[in-house]
Scaffold this motif. Structure first.
Motif, short mmCIF file in Angstrom:
data_model
loop_
_atom_site.label_atom_id
_atom_site.label_comp_id
_atom_site.label_asym_id
_atom_site.label_seq_id
_atom_site.Cartn_x
_atom_site.Cartn_y
_atom_site.Cartn_z
N LEU A 151 1.05 -0.91 0.37
CA LEU A 151 0.41 -0.28 -0.09
C LEU A 151 0.47 0.78 0.20
CD1 LEU A 151 -2.71 -1.12 2.59
CD2 LEU A 151 -2.89 -0.73 0.25
N PHE A 207 -4.97 6.44 1.56
CA PHE A 207 -4.51 5.14 1.38
C PHE A 207 -4.46 4.83 0.01
CE2 PHE A 207 -2.14 2.83 4.71
CZ PHE A 207 -3.10 3.55 5.56
N GLY A 208 -3.56 4.03 -1.05
CA GLY A 208 -4.50 4.13 -2.18
C GLY A 208 -4.44 2.24 -2.65
N TYR A 236 -3.14 8.67 20.65
CA TYR A 236 -3.75 9.10 19.55
C TYR A 236 -4.53 8.07 18.77
CZ TYR A 236 -5.42 11.04 14.87
OH TYR A 236 -6.16 11.59 13.93
N ILE A 276 -6.75 5.43 16.22
CA ILE A 276 -7.74 5.80 14.75
C ILE A 276 -7.90 4.14 14.72
CG2 ILE A 276 -7.88 6.84 12.29
CD1 ILE A 276 -4.54 6.61 14.27
N TYR A 298 -9.83 2.58 11.47
CA TYR A 298 -10.36 2.13 9.88
C TYR A 298 -11.21 1.52 9.25
CZ TYR A 298 -6.13 4.98 9.24
OH TYR A 298 -5.20 6.01 9.08
N GLN A 340 -11.46 -0.96 6.06
CA GLN A 340 -11.06 -1.42 4.60
C GLN A 340 -12.34 -2.59 3.55
OE1 GLN A 340 -6.58 -3.12 4.96
NE2 GLN A 340 -6.70 -2.70 2.72
N LYS A 370 -8.96 -2.36 -1.23
CA LYS A 370 -9.21 -1.65 -1.75
C LYS A 370 -8.31 -1.28 0.04
CE LYS A 370 -13.61 -0.02 -2.45
NZ LYS A 370 -15.10 0.66 -2.66
N GLY A 371 -7.65 0.04 -0.18
CA GLY A 371 -7.25 0.83 1.30
C GLY A 371 -7.82 0.94 2.18
N PRO A 372 -6.83 1.40 3.26
CA PRO A 372 -7.82 1.29 4.47
C PRO A 372 -8.59 2.54 4.37
CG PRO A 372 -5.36 0.54 5.64
CD PRO A 372 -5.73 0.78 4.24
N PHE A 404 -9.99 6.42 6.96
CA PHE A 404 -10.44 6.80 8.02
C PHE A 404 -11.92 6.70 8.43
CE2 PHE A 404 -9.59 10.03 11.54
CZ PHE A 404 -11.00 10.41 11.50
N PHE A 463 -9.66 -1.41 11.69
CA PHE A 463 -8.32 -2.17 12.32
C PHE A 463 -8.74 -0.65 13.50
CE2 PHE A 463 -6.44 -5.36 9.77
CZ PHE A 463 -6.93 -4.83 8.61
N LYS A 523 -1.21 5.53 17.65
CA LYS A 523 -0.04 6.72 17.19
C LYS A 523 0.57 7.78 18.71
CE LYS A 523 1.12 9.51 12.68
NZ LYS A 523 0.11 10.52 12.01
N LEU A 567 2.34 5.16 12.66
CA LEU A 567 0.67 4.60 13.18
C LEU A 567 1.53 3.38 12.81
CD1 LEU A 567 -1.97 5.97 13.02
CD2 LEU A 567 -1.68 5.63 10.53
N PHE A 622 -1.08 -0.05 12.92
CA PHE A 622 -1.72 -0.96 13.24
C PHE A 622 -2.36 -2.43 13.98
CE2 PHE A 622 -4.56 1.14 9.29
CZ PHE A 622 -3.48 1.58 9.08
N GLY A 623 -3.08 -2.70 14.11
CA GLY A 623 -3.94 -4.17 15.41
C GLY A 623 -4.17 -4.79 13.97
N GLY A 682 -6.27 -6.30 13.25
CA GLY A 682 -8.38 -6.84 12.25
C GLY A 682 -9.59 -7.28 12.47
#
Lengths: 116, 120
Positions: free
Chosen positions: A91, A107-108, B32, B34, B36, B38, B42-44, B46, B89, B93, B108, B110-111, B113
């Motif tokens: 990504l 993100f792409g 911080y 967040i 997401y 997904q 596709k990408g994640p 927000f 996810f 941060k 960032l 990530f966990g 999912g």
């Protein structure tokens, strides 16, 4: 406004072959990120660029991975030679600044790499 | 090392129900958080974020709760719709100049999912 563009979307190669991924960030975004995402896992940062400078490449396996962002816009991530364990989605993301909040990191769609 | 993880890998709900997705984090220096979404191919994307000086934040149909005492984060989705089906996810941060546990400044993390499936 166009989002982050990545190509190719899918790539299948044999192990030991080279492969390259391309990313075009959102116009005006000076921070660019490459992530690797394994199946069922969250993305893991490989490298982060501020303009053309790699400011965090601590997670990039430098023996086989390389990246460049020569003019501070597009970026290429290369693997040479590829191994079976490199199969993942790669990504690319971009944001407008180093101190940007998460909602500004776009993100792409990713490149799904399969190494056989 | 420090990590962000999820309690439940899958969640299946009926359309119209409320969904709750949980996440545990271990880096006490993170300030911080967040969520997401997904979708396949596709990408994640927000959804919502929260700072460590808050314990609740609401968005449109979504609420994030933060419990720093037990290092727990949750995402509540009201009136879940089939379009909410995706992998969710949590991510953390750290903005402090020095972040404990090796998390670099602003990185960032990530966990694992949670797969949310909404049945019509």
């Amino acid at each position: 406004e166009a989002g982050v563009v990545q190509s190719p979307r899918y790539k299948i190669i044999e192990k030991k072959q080279p492969v390259a991924f391309w990313c075009n960030p959102i116009s005006g975004h000076n921070t660019l990120y490459w992530y690797r995402q394994n199946l069922g896992q969250g993305p893991e940062l490989l490298i982060r660029y501020e303009n053309e400078e790699a400011v965090d490449d601590s997670q990039l396996p430098k023996d086989r991975f390389s990246a460049e962002r020569l003019k501070g816009v597009d970026s290429t991530l290369k693997i040479q030679p590829a191994e079976l364990g490199d199969s993942a989605v790669y990504l690319c993301a971009s944001s407008s600044g180093r101190l940007s909040r998460a909602y500004e990191q776009y993100f792409g769609p990713g490149t799904r790499l399969t190494v056989t | 090392g420090e990590s962000v993880g999820l309690h439940l890998p899958t969640l299946s709900v009926q359309e119209g129900d409320n969904s709750i997705i949980n996440c545990a984090y271990s880096n006490s220096a993170s300030d911080y958080f967040i969520w997401y979404k997904q979708e396949s191919g596709k990408g994640p994307q927000f959804i919502i974020d929260i700072r460590s000086n808050m314990d609740k934040r609401q968005g449109q149909r979504v609420t994030v709760l933060l419990n720093k005492t037990v290092k727990h984060l949750s995402l509540q989705i009201a009136a879940t719709q089939p379009g909410d089906s995706a992998v969710y996810f949590c991510a953390e941060k750290c903005w402090a100049h020095f972040c404990a546990g090796g998390t670099s400044y602003g990185k960032l993390t990530f966990g694992q999912g949670t797969i949310l499936t909404v049945h019509p």
